[in-house]
Design an enzyme around this catalytic site. Structure first.
Site, PDB file in Angstrom:
ATOM      1  N   LYS A 123       2.341   6.264  -0.044  1.00 10.65           N
ATOM      2  CA  LYS A 123       2.219   6.045  -1.404  1.00 10.65           C
ATOM      3  C   LYS A 123       2.852   7.530  -2.488  1.00 10.65           C
ATOM      4  O   LYS A 123       2.848   7.290  -3.525  1.00 10.65           O
ATOM      5  CB  LYS A 123       0.789   5.947  -1.979  1.00 10.65           C
ATOM      6  CG  LYS A 123       0.132   4.616  -1.396  1.00 10.65           C
ATOM      7  CD  LYS A 123      -0.230   3.670  -2.447  1.00 10.65           C
ATOM      8  CE  LYS A 123      -0.472   2.379  -2.056  1.00 10.65           C
ATOM      9  NZ  LYS A 123      -0.313   1.393  -3.076  1.00 10.65           N
TER      10      LYS A 123
ATOM     11  N   LYS B 282       4.002  -4.408   3.458  1.00  9.42           N
ATOM     12  CA  LYS B 282       2.707  -5.098   3.334  1.00  9.42           C
ATOM     13  C   LYS B 282       2.894  -5.566   1.808  1.00  9.42           C
ATOM     14  O   LYS B 282       3.328  -5.068   0.843  1.00  9.42           O
ATOM     15  CB  LYS B 282       1.566  -4.007   3.292  1.00  9.42           C
ATOM     16  CG  LYS B 282       0.390  -4.557   2.909  1.00  9.42           C
ATOM     17  CD  LYS B 282      -0.884  -3.614   2.846  1.00  9.42           C
ATOM     18  CE  LYS B 282      -0.786  -3.052   1.377  1.00  9.42           C
ATOM     19  NZ  LYS B 282      -2.205  -2.571   1.141  1.00  9.42           N
TER      20      LYS B 282
ATOM     21  N   LYS C 196      -0.034  -5.427  -4.657  1.00  9.57           N
ATOM     22  CA  LYS C 196       0.276  -5.719  -5.961  1.00  9.57           C
ATOM     23  C   LYS C 196       0.996  -4.582  -6.986  1.00  9.57           C
ATOM     24  O   LYS C 196       1.205  -4.703  -8.137  1.00  9.57           O
ATOM     25  CB  LYS C 196      -1.208  -5.916  -6.728  1.00  9.57           C
ATOM     26  CG  LYS C 196      -2.113  -4.877  -6.118  1.00  9.57           C
ATOM     27  CD  LYS C 196      -3.418  -5.154  -7.033  1.00  9.57           C
ATOM     28  CE  LYS C 196      -4.626  -4.796  -6.073  1.00  9.57           C
ATOM     29  NZ  LYS C 196      -5.057  -3.602  -5.653  1.00  9.57           N
TER      30      LYS C 196
HETATM   31  P1  ATP Z   1      -1.935  -1.577  -3.877  1.00  9.75           P
HETATM   32  O1  ATP Z   1      -1.225  -2.518  -3.494  1.00  9.75           O
HETATM   33  O2  ATP Z   1      -2.163  -1.306  -5.312  1.00  9.75           O
HETATM   34  O3  ATP Z   1      -1.795  -0.142  -3.049  1.00  9.75           O
HETATM   35  P2  ATP Z   1      -3.760  -2.677  -2.110  1.00  9.75           P
HETATM   36  O4  ATP Z   1      -3.917  -4.256  -2.575  1.00  9.75           O
HETATM   37  O5  ATP Z   1      -3.235  -2.263  -0.989  1.00  9.75           O
HETATM   38  O6  ATP Z   1      -3.452  -2.100  -3.565  1.00  9.75           O
HETATM   39  P3  ATP Z   1      -6.636  -2.755  -2.737  1.00  9.75           P
HETATM   40  O7  ATP Z   1      -6.684  -3.746  -3.821  1.00  9.75           O
HETATM   41  O8  ATP Z   1      -7.524  -1.748  -2.733  1.00  9.75           O
HETATM   42  O9  ATP Z   1      -5.462  -2.220  -2.108  1.00  9.75           O
HETATM   43  O10 ATP Z   1      -7.127  -3.703  -1.346  1.00  9.75           O
HETATM   44  C1  ATP Z   1      -8.270  -4.352  -1.294  1.00  9.75           C
HETATM   45  C2  ATP Z   1      -8.539  -4.731   0.127  1.00  9.75           C
HETATM   46  O11 ATP Z   1      -7.400  -5.727   0.135  1.00  9.75           O
HETATM   47  C3  ATP Z   1      -8.283  -3.993   1.262  1.00  9.75           C
HETATM   48  O12 ATP Z   1      -9.474  -4.275   2.355  1.00  9.75           O
HETATM   49  C4  ATP Z   1      -6.998  -4.009   1.867  1.00  9.75           C
HETATM   50  O13 ATP Z   1      -6.857  -3.776   3.332  1.00  9.75           O
HETATM   51  C5  ATP Z   1      -6.755  -5.640   1.692  1.00  9.75           C
HETATM   52  N1  ATP Z   1      -5.272  -5.833   1.551  1.00  9.75           N
HETATM   53  C6  ATP Z   1      -4.497  -5.372   0.460  1.00  9.75           C
HETATM   54  N2  ATP Z   1      -3.374  -5.888   0.803  1.00  9.75           N
HETATM   55  C7  ATP Z   1      -3.523  -6.503   1.945  1.00  9.75           C
HETATM   56  C8  ATP Z   1      -2.505  -7.451   2.702  1.00  9.75           C
HETATM   57  N3  ATP Z   1      -1.138  -7.652   2.167  1.00  9.75           N
HETATM   58  N4  ATP Z   1      -2.528  -8.119   3.645  1.00  9.75           N
HETATM   59  C9  ATP Z   1      -4.120  -8.028   4.056  1.00  9.75           C
HETATM   60  N5  ATP Z   1      -5.040  -7.635   3.267  1.00  9.75           N
HETATM   61  C10 ATP Z   1      -4.793  -6.774   2.449  1.00  9.75           C
END
Ligand code: ATP
Ligand code: LTN
Length: 350
Positions: A136, A218, A221
Site C-alpha cells: 500500500k 487481489k 475497491k
Molecule cells: P482496500 O481494497 O481499500 O485496501 P480491502 O477491501 O482490502 O480494502 P477491507 O475492506 O477492510 O479491505 O476488507 C474487509 C475484509 O474483506 C477483510 O477481511 C479482507 O480480508 C476481505 N477481503 C478484501 N478483499 C478481498 C478479496 N479480494 N478476496 C477475499 N477477501 C477479501
C-alpha cells in the site's frame, strides 16, 4: 483472573444472552472493513457472507473502520458517504443489528487511545515485516503516512479491546491478526494477564478473490473500476465486467491454479453456488468461456440483487441509519471503556 474471564459482559442484545442452549459461552468474533470505496464482491465472498452466515454461532462485533481508511488520502465528503453506504450494505447483506453489534470505529474514541499504548509496546521490527504496508505504501515509502505504518497496531487495538477470541478475515489480513496475537502476548507478559490472544479464521474457498483484469492482484475497491465488481453494480455492468475479465487462450474450464484468470472466475462461481469443483467442471465440460461467463454473471446478479434492494431502502432513511449506528456503538461502549481503564491502570497512567 484469566484474560478470557476478565472480558466484561458478553455483547448481546437485551433479552438475548450470547449463550448457546447448553449454557456454554459463545466465542466472541470481531472483524472490520474499511470504507475506502464501495465494497467489492471480494469483500462479500471473503468476509461479509461468512459474518452473516455465522451470526448465531458467535457473539459478534463488526466494525466499519474509518480510522483505518484515512491511512491513505480520502476525500472527506466521500468518506462520510462511504461509511454510511458500507454500514447499510452490511445490514442489507444480512448482518442483523439485533444479533450482532455493528458500529463505526471513530465513534469509539477508546480504540485510538488503546492503540497509542500498544504502539509503545510494539517493536518496529514487527511492523517492518507487514506485507500490506509494503504493497500500500507505493513506490516512495518515505511518503507513506505514519498511520499506514502503524495500521496493524490500531487493528490490534480494535480486536483486543473487546477480548475477541477469533477474527474472521480474508487471507490478506492473517498476518495482521497474528501480529495482534503477539502484541497481546507481549502486553500480558509485561503487565499481567489482560488480553485474549485472538486467532484468525480464514476460509479456504474464496479467501482471496483476484482482480478481473489482473489475476495476479487481489480484487480491491481502491483499484480501477473494471478490476472489481462492486456490491452495488447494476446487472448490466456486472455482465460486462465478467465478459471482459481476463482468461487465457486455452479452452477447457477446469480448476487449474496455473491458469489464474479462469481459476479465479471458477473460484467465484464455486463460492456463490456452493458446488464442488468436480460438479462445476462436469457442468462446463465441452462448453466455452462465453457460456461459463454467462452462468457466472447470473450467479453474481442473483446474489447481489436482493442485497441491493434492501440497501436502497436503508439509504432512503438516513435518520434510521444514524440511529442504528448510534445503537451499535452504545452496545460495545461499556466493554471498550472497561478495557481501556484496566490498561491505563496497568501501565501507570491512572
Ligand atoms: P482496500 O481494497 O481499500 O485496501 P480491502 O477491501 O482490502 O480494502 P477491507 O475492506 O477492510 O479491505 O476488507 C474487509 C475484509 O474483506 C477483510 O477481511 C479482507 O480480508 C476481505 N477481503 C478484501 N478483499 C478481498 C478479496 N479480494 N478476496 C477475499 N477477501 C477479501
Ligand atoms: N485491516 C483490515 C480491516 C480491519 C480489521 C480490524 C479486520 C481493521 N481493524 C480488526 C479485522 C479485525 C483490512 O484491511 N481488511
Amino acid at each position: 483472573m484469566s484474560a478470557s474471564t476478565s472480558a466484561s459482559a458478553r455483547i448481546a442484545p437485551a433479552g438475548k444472552p450470547a449463550e448457546v442452549a447448553s449454557g456454554a459461552k459463545r466465542e466472541r468474533v470481531f472483524s472490520g472493513i474499511k470504507p475506502s470505496g464501495t465494497p467489492t464482491l471480494g469483500n462479500y465472498i471473503g468476509a461479509i457472507r461468512h459474518w452473516v452466515a455465522e451470526q448465531d454461532i458467535y457473539d459478534n462485533i463488526y466494525c466499519v473502520v474509518d480510522l483505518h481508511a484515512i491511512t491513505v488520502p480520502q476525500d472527506p465528503e466521500e468518506l462520510r458517504f462511504n461509511t454510511r453506504q458500507l454500514y447499510a450494505l452490511l445490514v442489507a447483506s444480512g448482518l442483523d443489528p439485533a444479533r450482532s453489534a455493528i458500529f463505526v470505529q471513530s465513534h469509539m474514541h477508546e480504540h485510538a487511545e488503546l492503540a497509542w499504548v500498544l504502539d509503545c509496546v510494539t517493536p518496529m521490527g514487527w511492523l517492518n515485516r507487514m506485507t500490506q504496508f509494503k504493497s500500500k505504501a507505493g513506490s516512495d515509502r518515505e511518503l507513506a503516512s505514519a498511520g499506514l505504518y502503524t495500521y496493524p497496531v490500531l487493528m490490534a487495538a480494535d480486536i483486543l479491546i473487546y477480548h475477541a477470541d477469533a477474527v474472521p478475515v480474508g487471507e490478506d489480513q492473517k498476518q495482521h491478526v497474528e501480529l495482534a496475537r503477539d502484541v497481546a502476548n507481549t502486553f500480558n507478559n509485561r503487565f499481567g494477564e489482560t488480553f485474549v490472544e485472538p486467532r484468525p479464521i480464514v476460509r479456504t474457498v474464496g479467501a482471496r478473490i483476484m482482480s478481473l483484469d489482473d489475476p495476479s492482484k487481489k480484487m480491491s475497491k481502491s483499484e480501477s473500476e473494471n478490476s472489481y465488481i462492486s456490491m452495488i453494480d447494476e446487472p448490466a455492468a456486472i455482465r460486462k465486467k465478467i465478459a471482459r475479465a481476463t482468461t487465457d487462450s486455452e479452452r477447457t474450464i477446469v480448476f487449474d491454479e496455473k491458469r489464474p484468470g479462469i481459476f479465479n472466475l471458477l473460484a467465484i462461481y464455486q463460492s456463490l453456488t456452493g458446488r464442488s469443483q468436480d460438479a462445476i467442471e462436469a457442468e462446463f465440460e465441452g462448453k466455452g468461456y462465453k457460456e461459463f461467463k454467462a452462468a457466472l454473471a447470473d450467479a453474481v446478479v442473483e446474489t447481489l440483487e436482493p442485497i441491493q434492494q434492501r440497501y436502497k431502502a436503508l439509504m432512503a432513511d438516513p435518520d434510521g441509519l444514524e440511529r442504528l449506528m448510534a445503537e451499535g456503538a452504545a452496545k460495545v461502549q461499556p466493554t471498550a471503556q472497561a478495557t481501556l481503564q484496566t490498561v491505563l491502570e496497568k501501565v501507570g497512567l491512572r
